[in-house]
Design a protein around this motif. Sequence first.
Motif, short mmCIF file in Angstrom:
data_model
loop_
_atom_site.label_atom_id
_atom_site.label_comp_id
_atom_site.label_asym_id
_atom_site.label_seq_id
_atom_site.Cartn_x
_atom_site.Cartn_y
_atom_site.Cartn_z
N ARG A 43 0.83 -1.22 0.00
CA ARG A 43 0.00 0.00 0.00
C ARG A 43 0.86 1.26 0.00
O ARG A 43 0.49 2.26 -0.60
CB ARG A 43 -0.92 0.01 1.22
CG ARG A 43 -2.14 -0.87 1.12
CD ARG A 43 -3.13 -0.61 2.23
NE ARG A 43 -2.58 -0.73 3.56
CZ ARG A 43 -2.54 -1.86 4.28
NH1 ARG A 43 -3.01 -2.97 3.79
NH2 ARG A 43 -2.02 -1.86 5.49
N GLU A 44 1.97 1.20 0.71
CA GLU A 44 2.85 2.37 0.83
C GLU A 44 3.87 2.45 -0.30
O GLU A 44 4.64 3.41 -0.36
CB GLU A 44 3.56 2.34 2.19
CG GLU A 44 2.58 2.49 3.35
CD GLU A 44 3.23 2.26 4.71
OE1 GLU A 44 4.43 1.95 4.77
OE2 GLU A 44 2.50 2.39 5.71
N GLY A 45 3.91 1.45 -1.16
CA GLY A 45 4.82 1.45 -2.30
C GLY A 45 6.28 1.30 -1.91
O GLY A 45 7.16 1.77 -2.63
N ARG A 46 6.55 0.64 -0.81
CA ARG A 46 7.94 0.44 -0.37
C ARG A 46 8.52 -0.83 -0.98
O ARG A 46 7.81 -1.81 -1.18
CB ARG A 46 7.99 0.31 1.15
CG ARG A 46 7.57 1.57 1.87
CD ARG A 46 7.62 1.35 3.35
NE ARG A 46 7.05 2.50 4.04
CZ ARG A 46 7.49 2.95 5.18
NH1 ARG A 46 8.48 2.35 5.79
NH2 ARG A 46 6.93 3.99 5.74
N PRO A 47 9.84 -0.84 -1.22
CA PRO A 47 10.47 -2.03 -1.80
C PRO A 47 10.65 -3.17 -0.80
O PRO A 47 10.79 -4.33 -1.20
CB PRO A 47 11.82 -1.52 -2.30
CG PRO A 47 12.11 -0.32 -1.46
CD PRO A 47 10.77 0.29 -1.13
N GLU A 48 10.66 -2.84 0.50
CA GLU A 48 10.84 -3.89 1.51
C GLU A 48 10.12 -3.52 2.81
O GLU A 48 9.72 -2.37 3.02
CB GLU A 48 12.32 -4.16 1.79
CG GLU A 48 13.07 -2.98 2.34
CD GLU A 48 14.56 -3.29 2.52
OE1 GLU A 48 15.16 -2.67 3.41
OE2 GLU A 48 15.10 -4.13 1.78
N ILE A 49 9.94 -4.51 3.66
CA ILE A 49 9.36 -4.30 4.99
C ILE A 49 10.42 -3.64 5.85
O ILE A 49 11.58 -4.06 5.84
CB ILE A 49 8.90 -5.64 5.60
CG1 ILE A 49 7.76 -6.22 4.75
CG2 ILE A 49 8.47 -5.48 7.05
CD1 ILE A 49 7.41 -7.65 5.07
N THR A 50 10.04 -2.59 6.58
CA THR A 50 11.02 -1.81 7.33
C THR A 50 10.80 -1.90 8.84
O THR A 50 9.73 -2.29 9.30
CB THR A 50 10.94 -0.33 6.93
OG1 THR A 50 9.67 0.18 7.35
CG2 THR A 50 11.13 -0.14 5.43
N VAL A 51 11.83 -1.50 9.57
CA VAL A 51 11.75 -1.44 11.03
C VAL A 51 10.64 -0.48 11.44
O VAL A 51 9.93 -0.72 12.42
CB VAL A 51 13.11 -1.00 11.63
CG1 VAL A 51 13.00 -0.78 13.13
CG2 VAL A 51 14.18 -2.03 11.33
N GLY A 52 10.46 0.59 10.69
CA GLY A 52 9.44 1.58 11.00
C GLY A 52 8.03 1.00 11.04
O GLY A 52 7.17 1.49 11.77
N GLN A 53 7.79 -0.05 10.27
CA GLN A 53 6.48 -0.69 10.28
C GLN A 53 6.20 -1.41 11.59
O GLN A 53 5.08 -1.76 11.87
CB GLN A 53 6.37 -1.68 9.12
CG GLN A 53 6.27 -1.03 7.76
CD GLN A 53 6.21 -2.07 6.67
OE1 GLN A 53 7.19 -2.29 5.97
NE2 GLN A 53 5.07 -2.71 6.53
N LEU A 54 7.24 -1.64 12.37
CA LEU A 54 7.12 -2.39 13.62
C LEU A 54 7.23 -1.52 14.85
O LEU A 54 7.36 -2.03 15.95
CB LEU A 54 8.20 -3.48 13.67
CG LEU A 54 8.08 -4.56 12.61
CD1 LEU A 54 9.35 -5.38 12.56
CD2 LEU A 54 6.87 -5.42 12.88
N GLN A 55 7.19 -0.21 14.69
CA GLN A 55 7.39 0.67 15.83
C GLN A 55 6.14 1.50 16.12
O GLN A 55 5.24 1.59 15.31
CB GLN A 55 8.57 1.60 15.57
CG GLN A 55 9.88 0.86 15.47
CD GLN A 55 11.03 1.76 15.11
OE1 GLN A 55 10.86 2.92 14.78
NE2 GLN A 55 12.24 1.22 15.17
N ASP A 56 6.15 2.11 17.32
CA ASP A 56 5.13 3.08 17.72
C ASP A 56 3.69 2.57 17.55
O ASP A 56 2.86 3.21 16.91
CB ASP A 56 5.30 4.40 16.96
CG ASP A 56 6.63 5.05 17.24
OD1 ASP A 56 7.15 4.89 18.36
OD2 ASP A 56 7.16 5.71 16.33
N GLY A 57 3.42 1.41 18.10
CA GLY A 57 2.06 0.90 18.09
C GLY A 57 1.65 0.19 16.82
O GLY A 57 0.53 -0.29 16.72
N ALA A 58 2.55 0.14 15.85
CA ALA A 58 2.21 -0.50 14.58
C ALA A 58 1.91 -1.97 14.77
O ALA A 58 1.02 -2.52 14.11
CB ALA A 58 3.34 -0.32 13.58
#
Length: 187
Positions: A57-72
């Motif tokens: 959905r976000e058009g990113r090339p890979e899964i990032t650490v940011g996706q796992l932070q701050d309540g995600a």
Amino acid sequence: AILKSGGHLVRDEVAEQIVRFVSAPRAHRSSDDLERLEVEPALLSVVCRELNNQRLREGRPEITVGQLQDGAQQQIIHDFYEESLADVDIRVRYFVEDQLLTDAGYRDSSALDDALLFPGVTREAIDLLISRRLLRLEERSGVLRVELTHDVLTRVACESRDLRRQEEDERRRREEEATRRQRNRRL
């Protein structure tokens, strides 16, 4: 499992964080040791799928650490829970929240035969939620029992149950107040 199936989409440190998120440490062992963590394969699959859907959905090339932070992480579980129950009879949700959780919010189980006695709960609905990986069946002492697939689901199920109960209490209070007013008008 994460790196073999989706290594091109996730780096080692992100894969480790995913494992830690979905893991249940064994008693008397440190959760620092990645090899000693227990992972429910169904939950790992769900979390990886949801992270990948978010990446797409976000058009990113890979899964990032940011996706796992701050309540995600909790948002992933919340979204999964809501999507799993979105198209089933509302009474199935009530069964899940009222019978598969203790009042204190811990995961509980119900004999499948007993579960099927609840209004709206059918074998088809249970099987659907099993296929969606929200529920699982486990045989204990010759009895099939239904339960949530993992403890990480209890928080979101409790929040949903508690909100529903608050809304029901508020609706009941409003109805009682309206009834009281009508009775007073008649007097």
